[in-house]
Scaffold this active site. Sequence first.
Site, PDB file in Angstrom:
ATOM      1  N   ARG A 257      44.400  61.273  41.202  1.00  0.00           N
ATOM      2  CA  ARG A 257      44.295  60.317  40.140  1.00  0.00           C
ATOM      3  C   ARG A 257      43.388  60.450  38.931  1.00  0.00           C
ATOM      4  O   ARG A 257      43.867  60.257  37.903  1.00  0.00           O
ATOM      5  CB  ARG A 257      44.382  58.660  40.823  1.00  0.00           C
ATOM      6  CG  ARG A 257      44.941  58.054  41.947  1.00  0.00           C
ATOM      7  CD  ARG A 257      46.142  57.980  40.623  1.00  0.00           C
ATOM      8  NE  ARG A 257      46.565  56.268  40.191  1.00  0.00           N
ATOM      9  CZ  ARG A 257      47.750  55.952  40.286  1.00  0.00           C
ATOM     10  NH1 ARG A 257      49.112  56.297  40.326  1.00  0.00           N
ATOM     11  NH2 ARG A 257      47.652  55.193  39.591  1.00  0.00           N
TER      12      ARG A 257
ATOM     13  N   ILE B 184      48.413  52.201  37.308  1.00  0.00           N
ATOM     14  CA  ILE B 184      47.377  51.581  36.876  1.00  0.00           C
ATOM     15  C   ILE B 184      45.917  52.535  35.785  1.00  0.00           C
ATOM     16  O   ILE B 184      45.918  54.265  36.539  1.00  0.00           O
ATOM     17  CB  ILE B 184      46.594  51.723  38.183  1.00  0.00           C
ATOM     18  CG1 ILE B 184      46.696  49.710  39.148  1.00  0.00           C
ATOM     19  CG2 ILE B 184      45.392  50.618  38.015  1.00  0.00           C
ATOM     20  CD1 ILE B 184      47.213  49.097  38.606  1.00  0.00           C
TER      21      ILE B 184
ATOM     22  N   HIS C  66      52.456  41.599  30.282  1.00  0.00           N
ATOM     23  CA  HIS C  66      52.571  41.244  31.286  1.00  0.00           C
ATOM     24  C   HIS C  66      54.171  40.363  31.534  1.00  0.00           C
ATOM     25  O   HIS C  66      53.831  39.289  31.482  1.00  0.00           O
ATOM     26  CB  HIS C  66      51.680  41.155  32.217  1.00  0.00           C
ATOM     27  CG  HIS C  66      51.909  40.291  33.976  1.00  0.00           C
ATOM     28  ND1 HIS C  66      52.010  41.977  34.328  1.00  0.00           N
ATOM     29  CD2 HIS C  66      51.131  39.874  34.246  1.00  0.00           C
ATOM     30  CE1 HIS C  66      51.607  41.268  35.915  1.00  0.00           C
ATOM     31  NE2 HIS C  66      52.350  39.592  35.471  1.00  0.00           N
TER      32      HIS C  66
ATOM     33  N   ASP D 121      41.513  46.090  31.690  1.00  0.00           N
ATOM     34  CA  ASP D 121      39.972  46.614  31.862  1.00  0.00           C
ATOM     35  C   ASP D 121      40.787  47.289  33.466  1.00  0.00           C
ATOM     36  O   ASP D 121      41.973  47.585  33.577  1.00  0.00           O
ATOM     37  CB  ASP D 121      39.572  45.898  32.505  1.00  0.00           C
ATOM     38  CG  ASP D 121      40.151  44.720  33.377  1.00  0.00           C
ATOM     39  OD1 ASP D 121      40.767  44.651  34.151  1.00  0.00           O
ATOM     40  OD2 ASP D 121      39.070  43.233  33.328  1.00  0.00           O
TER      41      ASP D 121
ATOM     42  N   ASP E 245      45.789  43.952  36.074  1.00  0.00           N
ATOM     43  CA  ASP E 245      46.407  42.640  35.706  1.00  0.00           C
ATOM     44  C   ASP E 245      44.728  41.773  34.728  1.00  0.00           C
ATOM     45  O   ASP E 245      45.635  40.671  34.430  1.00  0.00           O
ATOM     46  CB  ASP E 245      47.816  41.745  36.002  1.00  0.00           C
ATOM     47  CG  ASP E 245      48.490  43.032  35.758  1.00  0.00           C
ATOM     48  OD1 ASP E 245      48.901  44.059  34.535  1.00  0.00           O
ATOM     49  OD2 ASP E 245      49.690  42.848  36.222  1.00  0.00           O
TER      50      ASP E 245
HETATM   51  C1  GRF Z   1      58.707  43.964  30.824  1.00  0.00           C
HETATM   52  O1  GRF Z   1      58.774  43.415  31.323  1.00  0.00           O
HETATM   53  C2  GRF Z   1      57.127  44.800  30.522  1.00  0.00           C
HETATM   54  O2  GRF Z   1      55.647  43.072  31.171  1.00  0.00           O
HETATM   55  C3  GRF Z   1      57.157  45.043  32.806  1.00  0.00           C
HETATM   56  O3  GRF Z   1      58.272  45.894  32.249  1.00  0.00           O
HETATM   57  C4  GRF Z   1      58.722  45.683  31.366  1.00  0.00           C
HETATM   58  C5  GRF Z   1      59.469  46.603  31.264  1.00  0.00           C
HETATM   59  O4  GRF Z   1      60.537  46.319  29.906  1.00  0.00           O
HETATM   60  N1  GRF Z   1      55.727  45.107  33.291  1.00  0.00           N
HETATM   61  P1  GRF Z   1      60.994  47.835  28.961  1.00  0.00           P
HETATM   62  O5  GRF Z   1      61.025  48.862  29.810  1.00  0.00           O
HETATM   63  O6  GRF Z   1      60.095  47.185  27.621  1.00  0.00           O
HETATM   64  O7  GRF Z   1      62.309  47.140  29.063  1.00  0.00           O
END
Ligand code: GRF
Length: 195
Positions: A60, A87, A102, A134, A138
């Site tokens: 990573r 991440i 998110h 960070d 999340d």
């Molecule tokens: C979104 O809901 C984002 O928050 C989540 O995955 C989805 C991505 O959707 N982590 P897209 O690829 O932008 O259509």
Amino acid sequence: MVLVSGSGTNLQALLDAATPSFGAVIVAVGADRDGIEGLARAERAGVPTFVERVADHAGRDEWDEALAGKIAAYKPDLVVSAGFMKILGRRVLDSFPVVNTHPALLPSFPGAHAVRDALAYGVRVTGCTVHLVDTGVDTGPVIAQEAVPVREGDDEETLHERIKTVERRLLVEVVGRMAREGWTVSGRRVRLGRA
Ligand code: GRF
């Protein structure tokens, strides 16, 4: 600069919004995998793309280093993680401000299955959060949030679609304001606008 891992509808919202008055241009789109619709969207919009896969590195840290290098080549003022399902490591986070979207009201339901987890818990209201990234999962300071109701009969897909409709608008609004007005962070408080 936008990072994606999947369908890229949030990216599309940013691409569509990025007219001269928006205050920002999308200089590149990066992904952690090939063959995704998010990269195709960028290509159709004439935006340069790159892929940096974890599997192509010893670990990573090496991936983080390579990703930071790829991002740096485009000298972005802001990195937007829009459905990027990895991440990010210290090299990236120490080098650029990163914003993530998110699909839940953090700190509730962090992680990769936020919509499923919210449904399983039985909450009546969930939503979306735009936050600074960070090193946690999340956990970064919240910039903006908006609530979305859970409806009778929702499954993961119907609820996620309802959230994403709001999420795209909120992300565009926040990124535009950050670009036009700047932001300051004091502890966990993020203030949009000039200091
Ligand atoms: C979104 O809901 C984002 O928050 C989540 O995955 C989805 C991505 O959707 N982590 P897209 O690829 O932008 O259509």
